[in-house]
Design a protein around this motif. Structure first.
Motif, mmCIF file in Angstrom:
data_model
loop_
_atom_site.group_PDB
_atom_site.id
_atom_site.type_symbol
_atom_site.label_atom_id
_atom_site.label_comp_id
_atom_site.label_asym_id
_atom_site.label_seq_id
_atom_site.Cartn_x
_atom_site.Cartn_y
_atom_site.Cartn_z
ATOM 1 N N ASP A 119 73.685 78.149 78.978
ATOM 2 C CA ASP A 119 72.598 78.435 78.047
ATOM 3 C C ASP A 119 73.127 78.480 76.615
ATOM 4 O O ASP A 119 74.076 79.214 76.315
ATOM 5 C CB ASP A 119 71.928 79.767 78.408
ATOM 6 C CG ASP A 119 71.101 79.643 79.669
ATOM 7 O OD1 ASP A 119 70.910 78.500 80.146
ATOM 8 O OD2 ASP A 119 70.629 80.669 80.179
ATOM 9 N N HIS A 143 62.870 75.469 78.030
ATOM 10 C CA HIS A 143 64.292 75.648 78.313
ATOM 11 C C HIS A 143 64.823 74.598 79.307
ATOM 12 O O HIS A 143 65.955 74.123 79.180
ATOM 13 C CB HIS A 143 64.478 77.070 78.857
ATOM 14 C CG HIS A 143 65.862 77.437 79.238
ATOM 15 N ND1 HIS A 143 66.733 78.050 78.365
ATOM 16 C CD2 HIS A 143 66.538 77.294 80.399
ATOM 17 C CE1 HIS A 143 67.878 78.275 78.985
ATOM 18 N NE2 HIS A 143 67.796 77.816 80.226
ATOM 19 N N SER A 184 72.046 76.201 87.781
ATOM 20 C CA SER A 184 72.620 77.364 87.087
ATOM 21 C C SER A 184 72.281 78.632 87.851
ATOM 22 O O SER A 184 71.806 78.565 88.992
ATOM 23 C CB SER A 184 72.057 77.440 85.662
ATOM 24 O OG SER A 184 70.756 77.958 85.701
ATOM 25 N N HIS A 199 68.376 78.364 87.761
ATOM 26 C CA HIS A 199 67.625 77.153 88.096
ATOM 27 C C HIS A 199 68.360 76.227 89.059
ATOM 28 O O HIS A 199 69.585 76.175 89.071
ATOM 29 C CB HIS A 199 67.311 76.312 86.849
ATOM 30 C CG HIS A 199 67.495 76.983 85.543
ATOM 31 N ND1 HIS A 199 66.603 77.889 85.076
ATOM 32 C CD2 HIS A 199 68.469 76.886 84.601
ATOM 33 C CE1 HIS A 199 67.001 78.308 83.896
ATOM 34 N NE2 HIS A 199 68.141 77.730 83.591
ATOM 35 N N HIS A 228 67.864 71.790 78.850
ATOM 36 C CA HIS A 228 69.077 71.548 79.638
ATOM 37 C C HIS A 228 69.269 70.042 79.842
ATOM 38 O O HIS A 228 70.394 69.547 79.866
ATOM 39 C CB HIS A 228 68.962 72.230 81.012
ATOM 40 C CG HIS A 228 69.504 73.631 81.037
ATOM 41 N ND1 HIS A 228 70.812 73.938 80.725
ATOM 42 C CD2 HIS A 228 68.914 74.816 81.338
ATOM 43 C CE1 HIS A 228 71.004 75.244 80.845
ATOM 44 N NE2 HIS A 228 69.872 75.807 81.205
HETATM 45 ZN ZN ZN Z 1 69.428 77.828 81.610
#
Ligand code: ZN
Ligand code: KG4
Length: 340
Positions: A309, A114, A142, A145, A118
């Motif tokens: 996302d 993931h 985010s 993260h 990004h």
């Molecule tokens: Zn994410």
């Protein structure tokens, strides 16, 4: 349709958004995202509820993605899915679905990280989007993260800084909760901040070594600051909302820009690509653009739908892995702590 065209179905279910996308090579044909409103009333993502909502959403979301792309499932060459990092219960839904669908269609699987997605979202082919040149620095910010990654090539990435506690989005969302704003509070802080004085109040900047971040102290500082002032004036928040938001946002932007200055200096790389939901923040965008003049940076901000996302970003990594024949198999399991 050219015979060499590669159609990939991508599935993302790492947190609280169920998403499916169809790509033809590096172009996005559809990118459907079902948000889960259920978490709003709890002021944060509830993992068990997220998993259940993914189970309800996944079939209609995939169906819609295929329909919008106007292709038949028999045209698909592979299925890409988010293997991790993320919430175990959420990841399991996408992983199981992808495996079952791929087996049914007798096509290969592509297991995707993931966080890489990004970053590689910048390589989706879009007229409005300039692709960064290697090497570049990617900052992923985010609700889950906060990382600075040195990207040498598509799959040669080194994490050079990350949060040691809360993510940057949590600093926004948890502070917003203290101020009585709805969840997720980041966009509300951003909106109020535009009307306030960023120097009205001072919040402490965490002292974290190197290129790492820490945001848990800031949230605590906001809590104590509010408790103290509300004890003296019960209307303190209402009377000062815009100034509080502006000052808080100013502090967070300062932390981010400081780390980027350090990162560009220590690596000698001045290209910066951002991603993640917090990159929607108008103050951060403005500060990055100013960095182009002030510090000689070249900044890349992807189209908004590719920063939060979404499955299109999983699809572009799937396409790049497909070209390298880097396939996964049915033994692949969800990995909540999958590192870059
Ligand atoms: Zn994410
Ligand atoms: O990438 P994302 O949709 O989901 C993950 O967390 O992975 O990011 C959501 C985060 C939330 O913390 C939300 O408050 C924050 O992005 N966010 C913002 C803004 N828009 C979204 N934070 C600050 N300013 C914004 N304009």
């Amino acid at each position: 349709m050219k015979s060499e065209d590669i159609y990939i179905l991508a599935i993302e279910s790492s947190c609280d958004d169920t998403s499916a996308a169809v790509l033809c090579n590096d172009k996005v044909l559809s990118n459907v995202v079902a948000n889960q409103d259920i978490h709003t009333k709890y002021g944060g993502v509830v993992p068990e509820l997220a998993s259940r909502a993914h189970q309800q959403n996944i079939v209609p979301v995939v169906h819609q993605a295929l329909r919008q792309a106007n292709i038949d499932k028999k045209q698909l060459k592979a299925i890409a899915f988010t293997q991790g990092p993320g919430l175990m219960g959420s990841l399991l839904v996408g992983t199981s679905f992808a495996k079952g669908f791929a087996q049914g269609l007798q096509i290969p699987l592509l297991a995707i990280n993931h966080m890489q997605a990004h970053i590689l979202a910048h390589f989706i082919d879009e007229d409005s989007q300039e692709k960064p040149e290697f090497p570049f620095l990617a900052m992923t910010i985010s609700g889950g993260h906060t990382q600075i990654v040195q990207v040498n090539s598509y799959f040669d990435m080194i994490v050079i800084g990350e949060t040691i506690d809360d993510a940057i989005g949590e600093a926004f969302d948890k502070s917003a909760k203290i101020l009585g704003l709805p969840y997720p509070g980041g966009p509300f802080i951003d909106k109020n901040a535009a009307l306030g004085n960023p120097k009205a109040f001072q919040f402490p900047r965490p002292k974290v070594a190197d290129l790492n971040f820490s945001f848990s102290g800031l949230k605590t500082a906001v809590l104590y600051f509010i408790q103290k002032n509300v004890a003296e004036n019960p209307d303190f928040i209402k009377e000062n909302m815009n100034d509080i938001c502006a000052s808080l946002q100013y502090t967070i932007i300062g932390i981010v820009i400081d780390k980027l200055k350090k990162a560009t200096k220590s690596t000698g790389i001045n290209r910066i690509a951002i991603g993640g939901g917090v990159s929607a923040n108008s103050g951060i965008r403005k500060a990055l653009q100013e960095g182009e003049q002030k510090f000689g940076w070249k900044t890349y901000i992807p189209k908004f739908e590719y920063t939060t996302d979404n499955a299109a970003m999983i699809g572009i990594v799937g396409y790049l892995k497909y070209l390298e024949k880097d396939f996964s198999n049915v033994q692949a399991t969800a990995n909540p702590r999958f590192k870059i």
